[in-house]
Design a protein around this motif. Structure first.
Motif, PDB file in Angstrom:
ATOM      1  N   GLU A 109       0.811  -1.230   0.000  1.00 51.08           N
ATOM      2  CA  GLU A 109       0.000   0.000   0.000  1.00 51.08           C
ATOM      3  C   GLU A 109       0.842   1.276   0.000  1.00 51.08           C
ATOM      4  O   GLU A 109       0.418   2.298  -0.541  1.00 51.08           O
ATOM      5  N   GLY A 110       2.012   1.238   0.590  1.00 50.19           N
ATOM      6  CA  GLY A 110       2.819   2.443   0.709  1.00 50.19           C
ATOM      7  C   GLY A 110       3.563   2.850  -0.547  1.00 50.19           C
ATOM      8  O   GLY A 110       4.279   3.862  -0.542  1.00 50.19           O
ATOM      9  N   PHE A 111       3.381   2.106  -1.643  1.00 52.50           N
ATOM     10  CA  PHE A 111       4.155   2.372  -2.847  1.00 52.50           C
ATOM     11  C   PHE A 111       3.303   2.851  -4.025  1.00 52.50           C
ATOM     12  O   PHE A 111       3.779   2.867  -5.162  1.00 52.50           O
ATOM     13  N   ALA A 112       2.078   3.240  -3.775  1.00 52.41           N
ATOM     14  CA  ALA A 112       1.189   3.656  -4.863  1.00 52.41           C
ATOM     15  C   ALA A 112       1.749   4.861  -5.619  1.00 52.41           C
ATOM     16  O   ALA A 112       1.697   4.913  -6.854  1.00 52.41           O
ATOM     17  N   ASP A 113       2.280   5.844  -4.904  1.00 53.23           N
ATOM     18  CA  ASP A 113       2.825   7.032  -5.564  1.00 53.23           C
ATOM     19  C   ASP A 113       4.080   6.685  -6.365  1.00 53.23           C
ATOM     20  O   ASP A 113       4.282   7.202  -7.470  1.00 53.23           O
ATOM     21  N   ASP A 114       4.916   5.806  -5.829  1.00 52.95           N
ATOM     22  CA  ASP A 114       6.120   5.373  -6.545  1.00 52.95           C
ATOM     23  C   ASP A 114       5.744   4.636  -7.827  1.00 52.95           C
ATOM     24  O   ASP A 114       6.385   4.815  -8.875  1.00 52.95           O
ATOM     25  N   PHE A 115       4.721   3.800  -7.746  1.00 55.09           N
ATOM     26  CA  PHE A 115       4.257   3.038  -8.904  1.00 55.09           C
ATOM     27  C   PHE A 115       3.815   3.985 -10.017  1.00 55.09           C
ATOM     28  O   PHE A 115       4.150   3.803 -11.189  1.00 55.09           O
ATOM     29  N   ARG A 116       3.077   5.020  -9.648  1.00 52.13           N
ATOM     30  CA  ARG A 116       2.632   6.010 -10.631  1.00 52.13           C
ATOM     31  C   ARG A 116       3.832   6.743 -11.234  1.00 52.13           C
ATOM     32  O   ARG A 116       3.890   6.946 -12.454  1.00 52.13           O
ATOM     33  N   LYS A 117       4.785   7.128 -10.401  1.00 61.42           N
ATOM     34  CA  LYS A 117       5.963   7.850 -10.900  1.00 61.42           C
ATOM     35  C   LYS A 117       6.765   7.012 -11.894  1.00 61.42           C
ATOM     36  O   LYS A 117       7.309   7.530 -12.874  1.00 61.42           O
ATOM     37  N   MET A 118       6.866   5.714 -11.644  1.00 66.13           N
ATOM     38  CA  MET A 118       7.556   4.832 -12.583  1.00 66.13           C
ATOM     39  C   MET A 118       6.919   4.906 -13.968  1.00 66.13           C
ATOM     40  O   MET A 118       7.598   5.057 -14.981  1.00 66.13           O
ATOM     41  N   HIS A 119       5.609   4.794 -13.990  1.00 64.82           N
ATOM     42  CA  HIS A 119       4.898   4.754 -15.272  1.00 64.82           C
ATOM     43  C   HIS A 119       4.839   6.112 -15.957  1.00 64.82           C
ATOM     44  O   HIS A 119       4.731   6.182 -17.185  1.00 64.82           O
TER      45      HIS A 119
END
Length: 227
Positions: A109-119
């Motif tokens: 759950e704590g990585f949602a923003d990182d996931f978006r930034k990757m894409h």
């Protein structure tokens, strides 16, 4: 015909995508997250962390970004310095990927923003996601990638299958990968075909078969020999 990838629920409760044009799933339908953890995290990242202090990863086939997300989580927990460079000439649009449930699956759950930034990262621009984790995405084919690739001690070879994308499983591809890898570095892939194992050996690797994830008997891990 709708060419957008279709969202598919796999057996472990995580989603994958189905490429309608190629007729192939991005991950195992027996479990997307459990396959990625088994092949790339356990057999690759955790294994190489015992050999190198700083990890430099090349991923061939960024796709949904699942491998990168799981590696980010593992690097934060282990405190290992990790440089992650992904290649994918045609990554799926964020409008499709944002519907995938990876960041609500298995404590991510704590990585949602990182996931978006990757894409949403600018092509070839390295971004700092955590103090010990950098990420970049090149929207190019491995065949066309130039000297900027650098050196790697871990390769996630997660291309579409040899039947679907045979050009990515040719001897020249693996010879190129060996040249940009450190001696003792490791390449992991879900594919365990005898032809692929022989090509890896001819390209300068020692290749071994390992038990595969659920639904697949075997996988391959190859270690870069001295040139």
């Amino acid at each position: 015909m709708d060419h957008r990838p279709a969202l598919v629920l796999t057996e472990d409760g995580s989603y994958t995508l189905y490429n309608r044009v190629l007729g192939e799933h991005y991950h195992s339908i027996h479990g997307a997250v459990q396959e990625s953890r088994h092949v790339f995290l356990e057999a690759g990242y955790r294994y190489i962390c015992e050999k190198f202090r700083d990890i430099s990863i090349l991923e061939v086939g960024f796709g949904t970004g699942l491998n990168a997300l799981l590696t980010l989580d593992a690097s934060v927990k282990a405190g290992v310095n990790t440089r992650y460079h992904a290649l994918d000439p045609f990554p799926p649009d964020w409008s499709v990927v944002e519907k995938i449930n990876y960041c609500s699956h298995g404590g991510m759950e704590g990585f949602a923003d990182d996931f978006r930034k990757m894409h949403q990262a600018m092509p070839d621009k390295e971004i700092l996601l955590r103090a010990n984790f950098t990420f970049s995405l090149s929207r190019s084919r491995l065949e066309d990638a130039g000297p900027r690739l650098g050196k790697y001690n871990l390769v996630y070879f997660d291309a579409f299958s040899p039947e679907t994308a045979p050009e990515l499983w040719e001897p020249g591809i693996f010879r190129k990968l060996r040249l940009i890898m450190d001696q003792g570095g490791v390449l992991v892939t879900y594919c365990a075909k005898g032809r692929v194992r022989r090509i890896l050996q001819e390209a300068g690797f020692s290749a071994e078969r390992l038990p595969g994830p659920p639904g697949k008997r075997e996988m391959l891990r190859a270690t870069a020999n001295e040139l």
